[in-house]
Design a protein around this motif. Structure first.
Motif, PDB file in Angstrom:
ATOM      1  N   VAL A  98       0.845  -1.201   0.000  1.00 35.86           N
ATOM      2  CA  VAL A  98       0.000   0.000   0.000  1.00 35.86           C
ATOM      3  C   VAL A  98       0.873   1.241   0.000  1.00 35.86           C
ATOM      4  CG1 VAL A  98      -1.631   1.377   1.374  1.00 35.86           C
ATOM      5  CG2 VAL A  98      -2.023  -1.072   1.053  1.00 35.86           C
ATOM      6  N   LEU A  99       1.849   1.283   0.883  1.00 39.44           N
ATOM      7  CA  LEU A  99       2.730   2.452   0.952  1.00 39.44           C
ATOM      8  C   LEU A  99       3.515   2.638  -0.337  1.00 39.44           C
ATOM      9  CD1 LEU A  99       4.077   2.196   4.586  1.00 39.44           C
ATOM     10  CD2 LEU A  99       2.781   4.090   3.613  1.00 39.44           C
ATOM     11  N   HIS A 100       4.020   1.550  -0.881  1.00 41.28           N
ATOM     12  CA  HIS A 100       4.809   1.656  -2.101  1.00 41.28           C
ATOM     13  C   HIS A 100       3.956   2.168  -3.261  1.00 41.28           C
ATOM     14  CE1 HIS A 100       7.373   0.369  -5.489  1.00 41.28           C
ATOM     15  NE2 HIS A 100       8.315   0.798  -4.672  1.00 41.28           N
ATOM     16  N   GLU A 101       2.779   1.600  -3.408  1.00 39.73           N
ATOM     17  CA  GLU A 101       1.902   2.038  -4.492  1.00 39.73           C
ATOM     18  C   GLU A 101       1.492   3.501  -4.300  1.00 39.73           C
ATOM     19  OE1 GLU A 101      -2.177   0.708  -6.832  1.00 39.73           O
ATOM     20  OE2 GLU A 101      -1.550  -0.418  -5.058  1.00 39.73           O
ATOM     21  N   PHE A 102       1.178   3.876  -3.081  1.00 38.84           N
ATOM     22  CA  PHE A 102       0.777   5.254  -2.795  1.00 38.84           C
ATOM     23  C   PHE A 102       1.912   6.231  -3.110  1.00 38.84           C
ATOM     24  CE2 PHE A 102       0.497   8.865   0.152  1.00 38.84           C
ATOM     25  CZ  PHE A 102      -0.711   9.402  -0.256  1.00 38.84           C
ATOM     26  N   LEU A 103       3.106   5.939  -2.628  1.00 39.28           N
ATOM     27  CA  LEU A 103       4.223   6.859  -2.855  1.00 39.28           C
ATOM     28  C   LEU A 103       4.634   6.907  -4.323  1.00 39.28           C
ATOM     29  CD1 LEU A 103       6.369   6.195   0.336  1.00 39.28           C
ATOM     30  CD2 LEU A 103       4.943   8.188  -0.171  1.00 39.28           C
ATOM     31  N   CYS A 104       4.568   5.799  -5.012  1.00 38.20           N
ATOM     32  CA  CYS A 104       4.866   5.809  -6.448  1.00 38.20           C
ATOM     33  C   CYS A 104       3.855   6.663  -7.203  1.00 38.20           C
ATOM     34  CB  CYS A 104       4.884   4.390  -7.011  1.00 38.20           C
ATOM     35  SG  CYS A 104       6.340   3.428  -6.560  1.00 38.20           S
ATOM     36  N   LEU A 105       2.591   6.515  -6.850  1.00 37.47           N
ATOM     37  CA  LEU A 105       1.553   7.311  -7.496  1.00 37.47           C
ATOM     38  C   LEU A 105       1.745   8.796  -7.173  1.00 37.47           C
ATOM     39  CD1 LEU A 105      -1.049   6.976  -9.199  1.00 37.47           C
ATOM     40  CD2 LEU A 105      -2.307   6.870  -7.051  1.00 37.47           C
ATOM     41  N   HIS A 129      -5.068   1.424   6.264  1.00 39.01           N
ATOM     42  CA  HIS A 129      -6.397   1.212   5.676  1.00 39.01           C
ATOM     43  C   HIS A 129      -6.877   2.487   4.975  1.00 39.01           C
ATOM     44  CE1 HIS A 129     -10.545  -0.059   5.181  1.00 39.01           C
ATOM     45  NE2 HIS A 129     -10.911   1.057   5.784  1.00 39.01           N
ATOM     46  N   ASN A 130      -6.736   3.622   5.646  1.00 33.86           N
ATOM     47  CA  ASN A 130      -7.183   4.883   5.054  1.00 33.86           C
ATOM     48  C   ASN A 130      -6.352   5.261   3.832  1.00 33.86           C
ATOM     49  OD1 ASN A 130      -9.339   5.215   6.786  1.00 33.86           O
ATOM     50  ND2 ASN A 130      -8.105   6.290   8.303  1.00 33.86           N
ATOM     51  N   LEU A 131      -5.065   4.952   3.848  1.00 33.55           N
ATOM     52  CA  LEU A 131      -4.235   5.194   2.662  1.00 33.55           C
ATOM     53  C   LEU A 131      -4.699   4.329   1.493  1.00 33.55           C
ATOM     54  CD1 LEU A 131      -0.537   5.563   3.874  1.00 33.55           C
ATOM     55  CD2 LEU A 131      -1.896   7.237   2.618  1.00 33.55           C
ATOM     56  N   GLN A 132      -5.063   3.093   1.784  1.00 35.34           N
ATOM     57  CA  GLN A 132      -5.571   2.198   0.736  1.00 35.34           C
ATOM     58  C   GLN A 132      -6.855   2.775   0.136  1.00 35.34           C
ATOM     59  OE1 GLN A 132      -4.382  -0.874  -0.640  1.00 35.34           O
ATOM     60  NE2 GLN A 132      -5.990  -0.347  -2.064  1.00 35.34           N
ATOM     61  N   MET A 133      -7.728   3.280   0.981  1.00 36.28           N
ATOM     62  CA  MET A 133      -8.974   3.878   0.481  1.00 36.28           C
ATOM     63  C   MET A 133      -8.674   5.130  -0.338  1.00 36.28           C
ATOM     64  SD  MET A 133     -11.494   3.179   3.761  1.00 36.28           S
ATOM     65  CE  MET A 133     -12.433   4.617   3.414  1.00 36.28           C
ATOM     66  N   LEU A 134      -7.770   5.984   0.144  1.00 38.34           N
ATOM     67  CA  LEU A 134      -7.387   7.191  -0.579  1.00 38.34           C
ATOM     68  C   LEU A 134      -6.731   6.838  -1.910  1.00 38.34           C
ATOM     69  CD1 LEU A 134      -7.029  10.270  -0.746  1.00 38.34           C
ATOM     70  CD2 LEU A 134      -4.899   9.984   0.564  1.00 38.34           C
ATOM     71  N   LEU A 138      -7.744   8.228  -5.497  1.00 37.11           N
ATOM     72  CA  LEU A 138      -6.794   8.946  -6.345  1.00 37.11           C
ATOM     73  C   LEU A 138      -6.630   8.279  -7.708  1.00 37.11           C
ATOM     74  CD1 LEU A 138      -4.000   9.834  -3.763  1.00 37.11           C
ATOM     75  CD2 LEU A 138      -5.694  11.383  -4.771  1.00 37.11           C
ATOM     76  N   LYS A 139      -6.597   6.962  -7.720  1.00 41.62           N
ATOM     77  CA  LYS A 139      -6.448   6.233  -8.979  1.00 41.62           C
ATOM     78  C   LYS A 139      -7.662   6.401  -9.878  1.00 41.62           C
ATOM     79  CE  LYS A 139      -4.967   1.997  -8.404  1.00 41.62           C
ATOM     80  NZ  LYS A 139      -4.562   0.708  -7.824  1.00 41.62           N
ATOM     81  N   SER A 140      -8.834   6.592  -9.289  1.00 36.74           N
ATOM     82  CA  SER A 140     -10.030   6.768 -10.099  1.00 36.74           C
ATOM     83  C   SER A 140     -10.231   8.213 -10.536  1.00 36.74           C
ATOM     84  CB  SER A 140     -11.267   6.268  -9.332  1.00 36.74           C
ATOM     85  OG  SER A 140     -11.531   7.111  -8.226  1.00 36.74           O
TER      86      SER A 140
END
Length: 146
Positions: A98-105, A129-134, A138-140
């Motif tokens: 989750v962290l890796h995908e979030f920071l890459c994005l 959990h909240n980062l995963q939801m965010l 963001l991706k959408s």
């Protein structure tokens, strides 16, 4: 309880923690579970190579994880994760991803491994959990990244 003024040093927060695993133990367990996705067992030597540590350091940490019930040893120096270890390790892998995908994005990159490794131990499950939801939001949303 209002704890907005209960500041501690990083070491102070660690001392007040009720977590069973230290950040180092998490790193080892995460790697063991990552390696178990590819093989049925893990050897100390390959664990130490993957984490770039000495086999003696890996052996000490494996003993600590075994004593806490996260891993077990088998014949010929093989180790596997217990059910408790797999539960914890799968969460650690999820948190990492989750962290890796979030920071890459966020940073428009394809590798943020160093940042993830530095911060992953300091956020709680609710934040992950909240980062995963965010991340999903963001991706959408195409406007954020154009």
């Amino acid at each position: 309880m209002d704890n907005r003024n209960d500041f501690y040093t990083q070491k102070g927060y660690e001392l007040h923690s009720t977590d069973d695993l230290t950040a180092s133990m998490e790193d080892y367990l995460e790697m063991i579970c990552r390696m178990l996705k590819l093989n049925d067992v893990v050897r100390i030597q390959s664990l130490s190579e993957n984490l770039h540590v000495k086999p003696s350091s890996a052996s000490k940490m494996v003993t600590a994880l075994k004593d806490r019930g996260y891993i077990s040893f088998q014949k010929y120096g093989y180790l596997t994760a217990t059910e408790k270890g797999l539960d914890a390790g799968n969460y650690l892998l999820y948190r990492h991803d989750v962290l890796h995908e979030f920071l890459c994005l966020l940073n428009h990159s394809d590798n943020e491994l160093e940042q993830v490794e530095k911060i992953e131990h300091y956020i709680d499950r609710r934040t992950v959990h909240n980062l995963q939801m965010l991340l999903g939001e963001l991706k959408s949303s195409t406007s954020f990244f154009q």
